[in-house]
Design an enzyme around this catalytic site. Structure first.
Site, PDB file in Angstrom:
ATOM      1  N   CYS A  58      84.536   1.835  66.793  1.00  0.00           N
ATOM      2  CA  CYS A  58      85.292   0.842  66.976  1.00  0.00           C
ATOM      3  C   CYS A  58      84.874  -0.229  65.675  1.00  0.00           C
ATOM      4  CB  CYS A  58      85.267   0.217  68.293  1.00  0.00           C
ATOM      5  SG  CYS A  58      85.387   1.502  69.478  1.00  0.00           S
ATOM      6  N   CYS A 130      83.631  -6.010  88.312  1.00  0.00           N
ATOM      7  CA  CYS A 130      84.521  -5.313  87.290  1.00  0.00           C
ATOM      8  C   CYS A 130      83.585  -4.388  86.393  1.00  0.00           C
ATOM      9  CB  CYS A 130      85.188  -6.198  86.238  1.00  0.00           C
ATOM     10  SG  CYS A 130      86.154  -5.612  84.959  1.00  0.00           S
ATOM     11  N   CYS A 190      91.960  -4.335  83.828  1.00  0.00           N
ATOM     12  CA  CYS A 190      92.045  -5.267  83.359  1.00  0.00           C
ATOM     13  C   CYS A 190      92.201  -4.682  81.882  1.00  0.00           C
ATOM     14  CB  CYS A 190      90.652  -5.828  83.307  1.00  0.00           C
ATOM     15  SG  CYS A 190      90.304  -7.056  82.342  1.00  0.00           S
TER      16      CYS A 190
HETATM   17 FE1  SF4 Z   1      83.754   0.769  70.893  1.00  0.00          FE
HETATM   18 FE2  SF4 Z   1      83.128  -0.150  73.376  1.00  0.00          FE
HETATM   19 FE3  SF4 Z   1      81.473   1.581  71.973  1.00  0.00          FE
HETATM   20 FE4  SF4 Z   1      81.748  -0.998  71.266  1.00  0.00          FE
HETATM   21  S1  SF4 Z   1      80.739  -0.127  72.956  1.00  0.00           S
HETATM   22  S2  SF4 Z   1      81.819   0.848  70.029  1.00  0.00           S
HETATM   23  S3  SF4 Z   1      83.930  -0.955  71.812  1.00  0.00           S
HETATM   24  S4  SF4 Z   1      83.546   2.036  72.444  1.00  0.00           S
END
Ligand code: SF4
Ligand code: SAM
Ligand code: DTB
Length: 329
Positions: A58, A130, A190
């Site tokens: 990401c 959550c 969410c």
């Molecule tokens: Fe992606 Fe979540 Fe891993 Fe960050 S923690 S790299 S947002 S999957």
């Protein structure tokens, strides 16, 4: 109570998004008052139970192992530490605790058993619990539900079209499947996203459109402004302006009238006046506490000062669920 519109198309959402700003805020505030208690804001606290070392790519995330960022990597926390953090958050007025783990997906192992124990403990304290743990199966979602999980956070982050520009190690359908697994297990959903990653207005609208198609729509929708972190591919992104944030929040409020819309990451860069406009536009939840997962957030006392000045009060736990049930009866 009047039924909410659920048959949005992208053109209509874009038209809403492009409404002159003050008119947009006015319309959003009208919808807000129809479905929510004015002046009430849900206060949620975040805790990073497992930080860094994530195999995903990401582009926004400081916790991806492949980027060289300056974070304190740590393995899964102990249940006792989480309980202490939850007690502190509750004493400060938080009604929800969100536990985040830098995992690609949940695995059936001792760490997951530990997370289930954390959920049990925090639920036992009368807080909405959550979790955001990456992808999960329906069976795993059921185990979390049985342990007392109230909500599962799994963001769509952006439109289906732009998703591949931001993440290559999973796809949009993976995201939607996990959301569906949480929903089927009876856990509230969410799901929201991030603005300021170089996406177009159409991408923002595309994300809201997909969220609007979920049936039921997510109970909670976090709108994050990208926090550009050194070492990530998005480190040099110009942060979203307050006007884009207000527009996005107002549009989310109109398209997802019953959802709690959370003014999430990026508040540190916003003035109190800017945040007040976001609340006018229909935001009714924040993350409080001086840390998000790995990046700083406004000091708790500053937020309480803001609540005092704006006349806002923290929402009690489980109230939203009760409200939805009344509306649906
Ligand atoms: Fe992606 Fe979540 Fe891993 Fe960050 S923690 S790299 S947002 S999957
Ligand atoms: N690994 C799990 C996942 O990806 O679902 C849970 C943790 S992940 C950090 C949770 C969410 O935080 C992401 O979906 C993203 O929306 C948000 N996020 C991460 N880094 C961010 C950043 N730099 N700025 C704004 N939001 C961010
Ligand atoms: C969400 O939408 N935003 C929160 C929560 N859900 C998990 C996370 C924001 C993270 C910001 C970057 C960081 O602190 O690492």
């Amino acid at each position: 109570m009047e039924e909410a519109r659920t048959n949005w198309n992208k053109e209509d959402i874009l038209e809403v998004y492009n409404t002159p700003l003050l008119e947009l805020v006015y319309k959003a505030q009208q919808i807000h008052r129809k479905y929510h208690t004015p002046n009430e804001v849900q206060v949620s606290s975040l805790i990073s139970i497992k930080t860094g070392g994530c195999p995903e790519d990401c582009a926004y995330c400081p916790q991806a192992a492949r980027y060289h960022t300056d974070i304190d990597v740590h393995k899964l926390m102990e249940v006792k530490e989480v309980k202490e953090a939850a007690e502190k958050a509750k004493a400060g007025g938080s009604s929800r605790l969100c536990m985040g783990a830098a995992w690609r997906e949940v695995r059936d192992n001792r760490d997951f058993d530990k997370v289930l124990e954390m959920v049990r403990e925090v639920n036992g304290m009368g807080m909405e619990v959550c979790c955001t743990l990456g992808m999960l199966t329906e069976e795993q979602a059921k185990k979390l539900a049985d342990a007392g999980l109230y909500a599962y956070n799994h963001n769509l982050d952006t439109s289906e079209e732009y998703y591949g520009e931001i993440i290559s190690t999973r796809n949009y359908d993976d995201r939607l499947n996990t959301i569906n697994h949480a929903r089927k297990a009876g856990v509230t959903v969410c799901s929201g996203g991030i603005i300021g990653m170089g996406e177009s207005a159409e991408d923002r609208i595309g994300m809201l459109y997909t969220l609007s198609l979920l049936n039921p729509q997510p109970e909670s929708v976090p709108i994050n402004a990208l926090v550009p972190v050194e070492g990530t591919p998005l480190e040099d992104q110009q942060t979203a302006s307050i006007w884009e944030m207000v527009r996005m929040i107002a549009t989310a409020r109109i398209v997802l009238p019953k959802s709690m819309v959370r003014l999430s990451a990026g508040r540190l860069q916003m003035s109190m006046e800017g945040q007040a406009l976001c609340f006018m536009a229909g935001a009714n939840s924040i993350f409080a506490g001086d840390r998000l997962l790995t990046t700083p957030n406004p000091e708790f006392n500053e937020d309480m000062e803001m609540f005092k000045i704006l006349g806002l009060t923290p929402q009690e736990a489980f109230k939203h669920k009760k409200q939805i049930e009344v509306v649906e009866e």
